[in-house]
Enzyme design. Structure first.
Site, PDB file in Angstrom:
ATOM      1  CE  LYS A  78     -22.358  -6.858  10.819  1.00  0.00           C
ATOM      2  NZ  LYS A  78     -21.844  -5.886   9.774  1.00  0.00           N
TER       3      LYS A  78
ATOM      4  CD  GLU B 287      -7.357  -7.139  13.361  1.00  0.00           C
ATOM      5  OE1 GLU B 287      -6.925  -5.960  13.406  1.00  0.00           O
ATOM      6  OE2 GLU B 287      -7.822  -7.648  12.344  1.00  0.00           O
TER       7      GLU B 287
ATOM      8  NE  ARG C 108      -1.205  -9.230   2.168  1.00  0.00           N
ATOM      9  CZ  ARG C 108      -1.046 -10.023   3.225  1.00  0.00           C
ATOM     10  NH1 ARG C 108      -0.321  -9.609   4.254  1.00  0.00           N
ATOM     11  NH2 ARG C 108      -1.587 -11.220   3.268  1.00  0.00           N
TER      12      ARG C 108
ATOM     13  CB  CYS D 167      -5.965  -3.480  10.608  1.00  0.00           C
ATOM     14  SG  CYS D 167      -5.748  -5.265  10.494  1.00  0.00           S
TER      15      CYS D 167
ATOM     16  CD  GLU E  67      -6.308   1.595  10.525  1.00  0.00           C
ATOM     17  OE1 GLU E  67      -5.797   0.485  10.332  1.00  0.00           O
ATOM     18  OE2 GLU E  67      -7.334   1.761  11.215  1.00  0.00           O
TER      19      GLU E  67
END
Length: 490
Positions: free
Chosen positions: A185, A261, A289, A295, A392
């Protein structure tokens, strides 16, 4: 390759249906959804919008193919992966253009992703023939302990939009090598690369039903019936911690094997004894990058007070000169963010930091459209109360804070629920090792700004996830251990 005609030809040649049981087909009811070019906001094309019904069909196909695929010789599975690796490398320019069109990163970065993503197929083509069991004598001597490793079974692989080729290959590679069938998916923002990848694997000889692809604009509706179906045995997810936690809760119903992850909040530590030029080089990689949409992107910069001015000046000069624009244009280094939501989130984080006293050295203001661009931005004096120290960023923003003491920076770096990766720059090997040992992350880059490597185990601790992808450990996520007690006295 970046001309309009090439783009039209490329998009026209991609299958846009669901791949179920070896056949591309429309979604139930003929539903479709649009795939957007983040550099322009324009629609690239429409793809099939899969439903719960389609997802169950995909699991049925995967389940039907599982026993024969598990019985396929490991060498044959490995050779399919090797052929797929070679096809990906041969088609680098075409795939890179597609990644850039639907995700936004520059062509140079997309080419690098193809090389990195293909490497998982090469690595796991070699691991397929190295699945080992064990045979030992019982301590009492009357029996034998036999250990077998067998494929987990049908697996649901859910991948994010930021690395649309390498995230699928990092999951598909070990699943194929282990003998598992799959339902992939992909993210709704970047389904085209996954569909092209599926076609490459079919060309490499992957049997029908081993890999099934369900594109959808409603991920929850597609995932839910699969996770609660007794035929599914494995769930692998890469994405946000928030979604990952919900999936872990859902997976408890069937006690699924899970690999997660999840999000990161990476500290980048520059000690007083660091090679500052090397640290700036590493910072450019760790921060910029993938446009910062990674992440493992450096999220918080901690620079020793003795060198913070030099580091800031050099990083600002480098980031301020980066060329921003559509990724398809040669020479562009920073493409657009994925969508308006992500751009606005980055802008809000910067505005919050500035309102709390942070100073902008370069960037800091989103340009007007079209597209979802945000300039490379350097901030100093970012207080610990700023949202970006806890959240984040997922964008091209480098917030810099200072420190004076090794223990102080270690406490600050670990003051987060995330634990994916850290970066440390120091020429003192003792200090570097002390920091590496003390950092609460699954990976550490010592005097280097990248850790991604198909031959190394990728993953985090704390709320950054469960399990490892890549390296020798990667295939273990798709294998069950069976213990056979053997009596030899009769």
């Amino acid at each position: 390759m970046s001309g309009t005609l090439s783009e039209i030809e490329l998009l026209g040649g991609i299958e846009k249906g669901l791949l179920i049981g070896g056949r591309f087909r429309p979604a139930a009811g003929g539903r479709t959804f649009a795939v957007e070019n983040p550099a322009t906001g324009a629609t690239l094309c429409e793809v099939a919008d899969g439903s719960a019904e389609d997802a169950v069909d995909a699991l049925t196909a995967a389940s039907a193919a599982q026993s024969s695929w598990a019985a396929t010789p490991p060498r044959e599975r490995g050779e399919i992966l090797r052929r797929a690796y070679e096809l990906l490398v041969a088609r680098t320019e075409e795939i890179a253009l597609l990644i850039t069109l639907e995700m936004g990163k520059s062509l140079a970065e997309s080419r690098a992703e193809v090389a990195y993503g293909a490497e998982f197929f090469r690595w796991f083509s070699e691991e397929a023939v190295r699945i080992q069991g064990d045979f030992t004598v019982e301590p009492g001597g009357s029996g034998r302990v036999v250990l077998m490793r067998q494929p987990v079974g049908p697996s649901l692989l859910i991948t994010p939009w930021n690395v649309p080729l390498a995230m699928p290959t990092r999951k598909i590679g070990p699943a194929i090598a282990a003998g598992c069938t799959m339902i992939l998916k992909p993210a709704e923002q970047t389904p085209l690369t996954a569909l092209l990848l599926a076609s490459v694997l079919a060309e490499a000889g992957l049997p029908d039903g081993v890999l099934n692809v369900v594109t959808t604009s409603d991920p929850e509706a597609v995932a839910a019936p699969l996770i609660h179906d007794t035929r599914l045995r494995k769930l692998s997810f890469t994405g946000s911690t928030e979604v990952g936690r919900k999936l872990i809760v859902s997976s408890a119903d069937q006690v699924l094997r899970t690999s997660m992850e999840l999000g990161g909040n990476a500290p980048f530590i520059v000690c007083a004894d660091a090679d500052i030029d090397a640290a700036v080089d590493g910072a450019m990689i760790a921060k910029m990058r993938n446009i910062g949409e990674a992440c493992i992107a450096a999220n918080r910069f901690y620079v020793h007070a003795d060198v913070v001015e030099e580091f800031t000046d050099k990083l600002t000069a480098r980031m301020g000169k980066m060329v921003v624009g559509p990724g398809v244009d040669e020479g562009v280094e920073v493409g657009p963010l994925i969508d308006a939501v992500q751009r606005d989130k980055v802008a809000a984080l910067v505005d919050d930091a500035v309102s709390r006293g942070a100073r902008v050295h370069t960037g800091g203001t989103a340009p007007s459209g079209p597209g979802y661009f945000y300039p490379p931005t350097v901030l100093t004096g970012v207080p610990s109360s700023a949202r970006m120290t806890r959240e984040e960023i997922f964008g091209p923003v480098a917030p810099i804070s200072t420190f004076t003491d090794e223990h102080e920076v270690l406490r600050a770096a670990n003051d987060t629920e995330s634990g994916l990766v850290s970066y440390v720059y120091s020429r003192d090997i003792g200090r570097a090792i002390r920091l590496a040992e003390g950092l609460e992350t699954g990976m550490v880059g010592l005097n280097r700004g990248f850790v991604s490597n198909a031959a190394a185990p990728f993953g985090g601790v704390k709320r950054s996830g469960l399990g490892r992808e890549g390296g020798r450990l990667g295939i273990e996520e798709y294998l069950e251990v069976k213990y056979v007690a053997l009596d030899v006295d009769r």
